[in-house]
Scaffold this active site. Structure first.
Site, mmCIF file in Angstrom:
data_model
loop_
_atom_site.group_PDB
_atom_site.id
_atom_site.type_symbol
_atom_site.label_atom_id
_atom_site.label_comp_id
_atom_site.label_asym_id
_atom_site.label_seq_id
_atom_site.Cartn_x
_atom_site.Cartn_y
_atom_site.Cartn_z
ATOM 1 C CG ASP A 1 -1.915 -1.145 1.165
ATOM 2 O OD1 ASP A 1 -2.336 -1.501 0.045
ATOM 3 O OD2 ASP A 1 -2.271 -1.696 2.220
ATOM 4 C CG ASP B 1 1.247 0.518 -9.124
ATOM 5 O OD1 ASP B 1 1.409 0.149 -7.938
ATOM 6 O OD2 ASP B 1 0.186 1.041 -9.535
ATOM 7 N NE ARG C 1 -6.837 -10.381 -6.995
ATOM 8 C CZ ARG C 1 -7.876 -10.697 -6.262
ATOM 9 N NH1 ARG C 1 -8.823 -11.457 -6.764
ATOM 10 N NH2 ARG C 1 -7.977 -10.284 -5.027
HETATM 11 C C1 SAM Z 1 -1.948 -3.195 -3.189
HETATM 12 S S1 SAM Z 1 -2.320 -4.722 -2.429
HETATM 13 C C2 SAM Z 1 -1.226 -5.844 -3.305
HETATM 14 C C3 SAM Z 1 -1.638 -7.292 -3.098
HETATM 15 C C4 SAM Z 1 -0.722 -8.347 -3.742
HETATM 16 N N1 SAM Z 1 0.618 -8.310 -3.143
HETATM 17 C C5 SAM Z 1 -0.620 -8.149 -5.251
HETATM 18 O O1 SAM Z 1 0.448 -7.692 -5.720
HETATM 19 O O2 SAM Z 1 -1.595 -8.473 -5.934
HETATM 20 C C6 SAM Z 1 -1.540 -4.534 -0.840
HETATM 21 C C7 SAM Z 1 -1.870 -5.673 0.119
HETATM 22 O O3 SAM Z 1 -1.002 -5.611 1.249
HETATM 23 C C8 SAM Z 1 -1.742 -5.906 2.413
HETATM 24 N N2 SAM Z 1 -1.006 -5.293 3.522
HETATM 25 C C9 SAM Z 1 -0.812 -3.966 3.735
HETATM 26 N N3 SAM Z 1 -0.060 -3.771 4.829
HETATM 27 C C10 SAM Z 1 0.233 -5.001 5.317
HETATM 28 C C11 SAM Z 1 0.956 -5.469 6.444
HETATM 29 N N4 SAM Z 1 1.554 -4.614 7.287
HETATM 30 N N5 SAM Z 1 1.037 -6.803 6.650
HETATM 31 C C12 SAM Z 1 0.452 -7.669 5.806
HETATM 32 N N6 SAM Z 1 -0.243 -7.299 4.703
HETATM 33 C C13 SAM Z 1 -0.359 -5.977 4.476
HETATM 34 C C14 SAM Z 1 -3.099 -5.307 2.153
HETATM 35 O O4 SAM Z 1 -4.080 -5.906 2.978
HETATM 36 C C15 SAM Z 1 -3.288 -5.652 0.662
HETATM 37 O O5 SAM Z 1 -3.850 -6.938 0.527
#
Ligand code: SAM
Length: 155
Positions: free
Chosen positions: A56, A92, A127
């Site tokens: 994120d 990105d 994804r």
């Molecule tokens: C933008 S999405 C990308 C998901 C996946 N990695 C992809 O590339 O399709 C970011 C993901 O990171 C998770 N996330 C954010 N901070 C996190 C943390 N501290 N520990 C574990 N997951 C986290 C969010 O819940 C979300 O599912």
């Protein structure tokens, strides 16, 4: 808190409907909470590779402390990686890309070649990456290699 990612993973490794009962691959461990907490509990130098795929971005400057790539987190990640181990980071988001470049340039724990502009061989597609590419955004892919632990770090 991070249920979506866990559900998405389970949908790939167990049959439909078997999420609660089907056996998981023996070498798989799941952590359904904040990954930063897990990293702080792992033994030192226990990982050969770590993926941070499209974290994120927290684009507002006042939220920068929440970004996973952060000077404080670099120390946490460096502790659990073996010397020479690879930390893969993809993003990105232009703000996060610039931030990551700055944070990686200002540290001494990792060797970091310039990022790739196309997904390097052996990196799994995600994804979120597919959505970013479809929207015309250009991901960057960093490999940060853990340097040998120095006396300063162990002091
Ligand atoms: C933008 S999405 C990308 C998901 C996946 N990695 C992809 O590339 O399709 C970011 C993901 O990171 C998770 N996330 C954010 N901070 C996190 C943390 N501290 N520990 C574990 N997951 C986290 C969010 O819940 C979300 O599912």
């Amino acid at each position: 808190m991070f249920e979506n990612g866990i559900c998405s993973l389970l949908s790939r490794v167990v049959p439909e409907g078997g999420e609660a009962t089907a056996p998981l691959p023996g070498n798989l461990r799941l952590w359904d909470d904040d990954a930063r907490v897990l990293l702080r509990t792992l033994p030192a130098a226990c990982l050969d590779r770590l993926f941070l795929m499209f974290p994120d971005p927290w684009p507002k400057a006042r939220h920068a402390k929440r970004r996973f790539v952060h000077p404080e987190m670099l120390k946490v990640v460096a502790r659990v990686l073996k010397p020479g181990a690879e930390w893969r980071i993809a993003s990105d988001d232009p703000t996060y890309q610039a931030w990551t470049a700055d944070v990686l340039a200002a540290q001494t724990l990792f060797d970091v070649p310039p990022p790739a502009t196309t997904r390097p061989e052996g990196w799994p597609p995600t994804r979120y990456e597919a959505k970013a590419l479809a929207a015309g955004r250009g991901p960057l892919y960093w490999s940060a290699y853990r340097r040998q632990v120095t006396a300063d770090e162990t002091a």
